[in-house]
Design a protein around this motif. Structure first.
Motif, mmCIF file in Angstrom:
data_model
loop_
_atom_site.group_PDB
_atom_site.id
_atom_site.type_symbol
_atom_site.label_atom_id
_atom_site.label_comp_id
_atom_site.label_asym_id
_atom_site.label_seq_id
_atom_site.Cartn_x
_atom_site.Cartn_y
_atom_site.Cartn_z
ATOM 1 N N ALA A 1 -6.201 4.555 3.878
ATOM 2 C CA ALA A 1 -7.063 4.734 3.080
ATOM 3 C C ALA A 1 -7.687 3.381 2.474
ATOM 4 C CB ALA A 1 -6.910 5.612 1.777
ATOM 5 N N ARG A 2 -5.893 2.598 2.772
ATOM 6 C CA ARG A 2 -6.023 0.742 1.766
ATOM 7 C C ARG A 2 -6.477 0.037 2.847
ATOM 8 N NH1 ARG A 2 -7.303 -2.938 0.211
ATOM 9 N NH2 ARG A 2 -6.740 -4.475 -1.361
ATOM 10 N N THR A 3 -6.637 0.184 4.112
ATOM 11 C CA THR A 3 -7.208 -0.403 5.099
ATOM 12 C C THR A 3 -7.904 0.282 6.045
ATOM 13 O OG1 THR A 3 -5.505 0.741 7.019
ATOM 14 C CG2 THR A 3 -4.670 -1.479 5.156
ATOM 15 N N GLN B 1 -0.895 11.901 14.080
ATOM 16 C CA GLN B 1 -1.490 13.636 14.441
ATOM 17 C C GLN B 1 -1.013 14.375 12.844
ATOM 18 O OE1 GLN B 1 0.073 12.268 17.039
ATOM 19 N NE2 GLN B 1 -0.949 12.747 18.645
ATOM 20 N N THR B 2 0.140 14.313 12.726
ATOM 21 C CA THR B 2 1.400 14.644 11.007
ATOM 22 C C THR B 2 0.514 14.009 10.305
ATOM 23 O OG1 THR B 2 3.435 14.710 13.037
ATOM 24 C CG2 THR B 2 2.734 15.028 10.699
ATOM 25 N N VAL B 3 0.277 12.611 9.692
ATOM 26 C CA VAL B 3 -0.452 12.370 9.237
ATOM 27 C C VAL B 3 -1.504 12.885 8.553
ATOM 28 C CG1 VAL B 3 -0.822 10.595 7.577
ATOM 29 C CG2 VAL B 3 1.203 10.302 9.207
ATOM 30 N N VAL C 1 2.389 11.198 2.943
ATOM 31 C CA VAL C 1 1.695 10.474 2.031
ATOM 32 C C VAL C 1 1.308 8.418 1.864
ATOM 33 C CG1 VAL C 1 1.352 9.994 -0.916
ATOM 34 C CG2 VAL C 1 2.030 12.220 0.528
ATOM 35 N N ASN C 2 2.456 8.428 2.220
ATOM 36 C CA ASN C 2 2.091 7.000 2.493
ATOM 37 C C ASN C 2 1.521 6.182 3.232
ATOM 38 O OD1 ASN C 2 3.732 5.903 0.521
ATOM 39 N ND2 ASN C 2 5.955 6.303 0.903
ATOM 40 N N GLY C 3 1.350 7.367 4.571
ATOM 41 C CA GLY C 3 0.889 7.485 5.832
ATOM 42 C C GLY C 3 -0.771 7.705 5.460
ATOM 43 N N HIS D 1 1.020 -1.257 0.089
ATOM 44 C CA HIS D 1 -0.657 -0.351 -0.222
ATOM 45 C C HIS D 1 0.893 1.389 -0.189
ATOM 46 C CE1 HIS D 1 -2.761 -3.053 1.064
ATOM 47 N NE2 HIS D 1 -2.298 -3.080 2.080
ATOM 48 N N GLU D 2 1.769 1.124 -0.752
ATOM 49 C CA GLU D 2 2.835 2.081 -0.610
ATOM 50 C C GLU D 2 3.384 2.702 -1.798
ATOM 51 O OE1 GLU D 2 6.124 1.939 2.008
ATOM 52 O OE2 GLU D 2 5.300 1.617 3.961
ATOM 53 N N LEU D 3 4.090 3.984 -1.848
ATOM 54 C CA LEU D 3 4.394 4.213 -3.305
ATOM 55 C C LEU D 3 5.207 3.883 -3.730
ATOM 56 C CD1 LEU D 3 3.048 8.180 -3.326
ATOM 57 C CD2 LEU D 3 1.369 5.986 -4.400
#
Length: 315
Positions: free
Chosen positions: A43-45, A60-62, A36-38, A5-7
């Motif tokens: 979104a995927r899970t 919190q940052t993501v 972005v990966n977070g 699930h990461e770019l």
């Protein structure tokens, strides 16, 4: 090593120049790729934000980056740039790949899908967040309207979308779950704006629109005729029976191409791709603009998978 699930490196190189410049007066943002990966992992899970794996940094940052980019249109801008790139790379100037050599028209497919809202998606405050709208925000605050409604399936949101023939989302509108499909037909088509890589107005008038029986109405067909757009929309049985009862007064039935209608399955495949993301299939976001940001992030992945050619591994 790229995890699930990461770019990939090629996908990241595609969107990295489209992201805001890293850093603000008085501080630096966390690494964009990690954030972005977070967002894509969530979104995927569909995991709650506090349950994000530690490799993505503080949750919190993501979340805050996702909320901010959903409000100021950063996600939408990335998607628009990917669509521009796909439009420019098509030698025929169409977004959809021609299924046959003789097919030279730009056709879009319209449909809707219901997204069941989790109980945590309800209860948003009626006043806007303290810092909303942000500078350049694309979302307009509407008190009490978070695209949530009650249908026979319970608390739901409905997504009305247009897809191309490659099963990629072009544009969409969210509404409460009890909202009908036909009243949203014009609004969805009016939202179609595909900018060009060079000079020229955005592409907003497709050659053909395909839809199921829910969009068969006199008003919708008249709207398409005024704009010079071909309609491939099935008629429900009650409209066919009413026309027969009137005889000659019923007029000619609208043209209907069965071969073209079969290609409407592209929008069904698009919905299937979208709902592989669990935060899309089930809405967890309280705010409509954040849910639209989640939809856009998932749409970006769909476009990247179709646009970016991964380098083949040598044996």
């Amino acid at each position: 090593m790229v995890r699930r699930h990461e770019l990939t490196d090629a996908q990241w190189q595609m969107i990295e120049p489209l992201l805001p410049a890293n850093g603000k007066p008085g501080g630096q943002w966390a690494d964009h790729r990690t954030v972005v990966n977070g967002v894509l992992f969530r979104a995927r899970t569909g995991v709650p934000w506090p349950d994000l794996p530690e490799r993505f940094g503080p949750w919190q940052t993501v979340y805050e980056r996702h909320r901010r980019w959903s409000a100021d249109g950063t996600w939408q801008q990335i998607l628009a740039e990917l669509q521009i790139e796909a439009d420019a790379s098509d030698p025929d100037g169409h977004l959809a790949k021609a299924l046959e050599e003789e097919a030279r028209e730009w056709a879009v497919n319209i449909d809707s899908t219901s997204c069941r809202a989790h109980q945590h998606a309800a209860g948003a405050r009626r006043r806007p967040p303290r810092d909303f709208p942000l500078k350049g925000a694309v979302r307009v605050w509407r008190p009490g309207r978070e695209a949530l409604g009650r249908s026979r399936g319970g608390l739901t949101s409905k997504v009305h979308l247009l897809s191309d023939d490659c099963a990629r989302p072009l544009t969409w509108q969210t509404s409460p779950g009890q909202r009908g499909d036909s009243p949203m037909f014009v609004a969805v088509l009016e939202g179609l704006r595909i900018r060009r890589s060079g000079p020229g107005r955005p592409r907003s008038r497709p050659d053909r629109v395909r839809g199921d029986k829910a969009y068969s109405s006199r008003g919708n067909r008249a709207y398409l005729r005024r704009r010079g757009i071909k309609a491939t929309i099935a008629q429900p049985d009650d409209q066919l029976a009413k026309r027969r009862r009137k005889g000659r007064a019923g007029g000619r039935p609208p043209a209907f191409d069965k071969a073209q209608y079969r290609r409407r399955s592209a929008v069904e495949r698009c919905v299937s791709k979208w709902k592989q993301f669990r935060a899309v299939a089930t809405r967890y976001d309280k705010r409509d603009y954040i849910f639209n940001g989640t939809l856009t992030a998932a749409a970006i992945v769909i476009w990247l998978r179709d646009t970016v050619q991964e380098p083949s591994e040598t044996p």
